[in-house]
Design a protein around this motif. Structure first.
Motif: not given
Length: 365
Positions: A23-49
């Motif tokens: 679970v990701f929390t954080g106030f309005l505009g903290a950058g949660k979506t960008t942080a998540i997208l950058n994390i997904l780029k570093r995960v094994n492509p076969e790991y289904n998130i």
């Protein structure tokens, strides 16, 4: 056997039929979506998130941004997972598990969500194959000290978390960063703080497999008093604009006027502006980068449909390409969030040329 993204550090035994939830929390505009997208780029492509997003208002802006990265996403709008949408999250998770068979689900809460009720819902679903792995809080280092005193929710998010992710720290001085960390430590000394790299995000190995002890069902009664079902109405002003497009080029919103509006909205009052907007011309982001390639060939006739994302004075425009046909009748679908927005309503209405019946408002009290 599910592909693992990293060495799992959890002391809880999780079999292949169990889906861990972060679970990701954080106030309005903290950058949660960008942080998540950058994390997904570093995960094994076969790991289904798979991502479950809770958006404030009905403008599915961040979900649209995620889809541009071709990530499976389910959105829940017009309410908050921790209060208004309690119960609906369970159905959404069950449907995601059945449809996508994920190795992990990431939940991105709305900016004003308290994580406790969300955590309790996930813990209640352990028998259905879900495991609460971690609650992470993204801190906006540029603006946290400004809204910490006025937002009870922002303080709770910093207090109740397994890991604090410091975002936008590159945009402030070392002295300012020290002050932010001091403020965060006043709320939560013991929890580790990790800097988010603006380009590469955070290593998934740091955030996956934490096996949180927060918000056990046994302590629900003692913690429930922290949660107010009306916390949104107490903290946040909300302006929502919905304008339909008839196909008439004369309706198109002036790019220059809209950008001028964003530039003159003070960050201390206007936290977020997000949504879809059909503009008359191509635009560049605030860094004066070359204008993005428009999704439409004939801009003069159909305009350019953009995902606009404005947070505390900084804005970006992303051409909408994925499922763009579903929004052919949209001229503007925008949500504005902040404090003291009554005085800015005329400016918003003028820039978007919206009539009174195309705008709805909710004022904090």
């Amino acid at each position: 056997m599910a592909v693992v993204a990293n060495q799992h550090r959890s002391h809880t035994v999780i079999d292949d039929s169990t889906t861990p939830v972060t679970v990701f929390t954080g106030f309005l505009g903290a950058g949660k979506t960008t942080a998540i997208l950058n994390i997904l780029k570093r995960v094994n492509p076969e790991y289904n998130i798979v991502l479950l997003k809770n958006e404030f208002g009905d403008a599915e802006t961040d979900s649209a941004l995620v889809r541009e990265s071709h990530v499976q996403v389910t959105e829940m709008t017009n309410g908050c997972l921790c209060c208004v949408l309690v119960g609906q999250m369970k159905r959404a998770l069950e449907e995601m598990k059945e449809k996508f068979h994920p190795d992990r689900i990431i939940i991105e809460t709305s900016g004003s969500a308290f994580p406790a009720p969300i955590a309790w819902q996930i813990r209640e679903m352990e028998s259905s194959g879900f495991h609460l792995d971690a609650i992470l809080t993204v801190i906006d280092c540029v603006n946290f000290c400004g809204y910490e005193d006025t937002s009870y929710t922002a303080r709770l998010q910093a207090q109740y978390t397994d890991l604090i992710l410091l975002n936008k720290w590159e945009n402030i001085s070392e002295r300012q960063l020290d002050l932010v960390v001091d403020h965060v430590n006043d709320l939560n000394t013991d929890t580790s703080k990790v800097k988010i790299n603006a380009d590469t995000g955070v290593d998934p190995e740091v955030i996956f497999g934490l096996d949180t002890n927060l918000f056990s069902l046994a302590e629900r009664e003692s913690t429930a008093s922290e949660v107010s079902r009306s916390h949104h109405s107490q903290e946040i002003d909300l302006i929502e604009v919905v304008r339909k497009w008839s196909g008439d080029p004369a309706q198109l919103i002036s790019s220059a006027d809209f950008i001028d509006l964003l530039k003159h909205l003070p960050s201390e009052d206007v936290y977020r502006v997000k949504g879809l907007v059909r503009l008359s011309d191509a635009v560049a982001d605030e860094a004066d980068t070359p204008a993005a390639t428009p999704p439409a060939a004939d801009a003069s006739a159909s305009g350019l449909l953009y995902i606009v994302n404005h947070a505390f004075g900084r804005y970006t425009f992303t051409p909408l390409t994925v499922n763009a046909h579903q929004h052919e009748g949209v001229l503007a679908r925008l949500t504005v969030m902040g404090n003291g927005l009554r005085m800015y309503l005329p400016k918003v209405q003028k820039a978007i040329e919206a009539s009174d019946d195309e705008i709805s408002c909710h004022w904090a009290h």
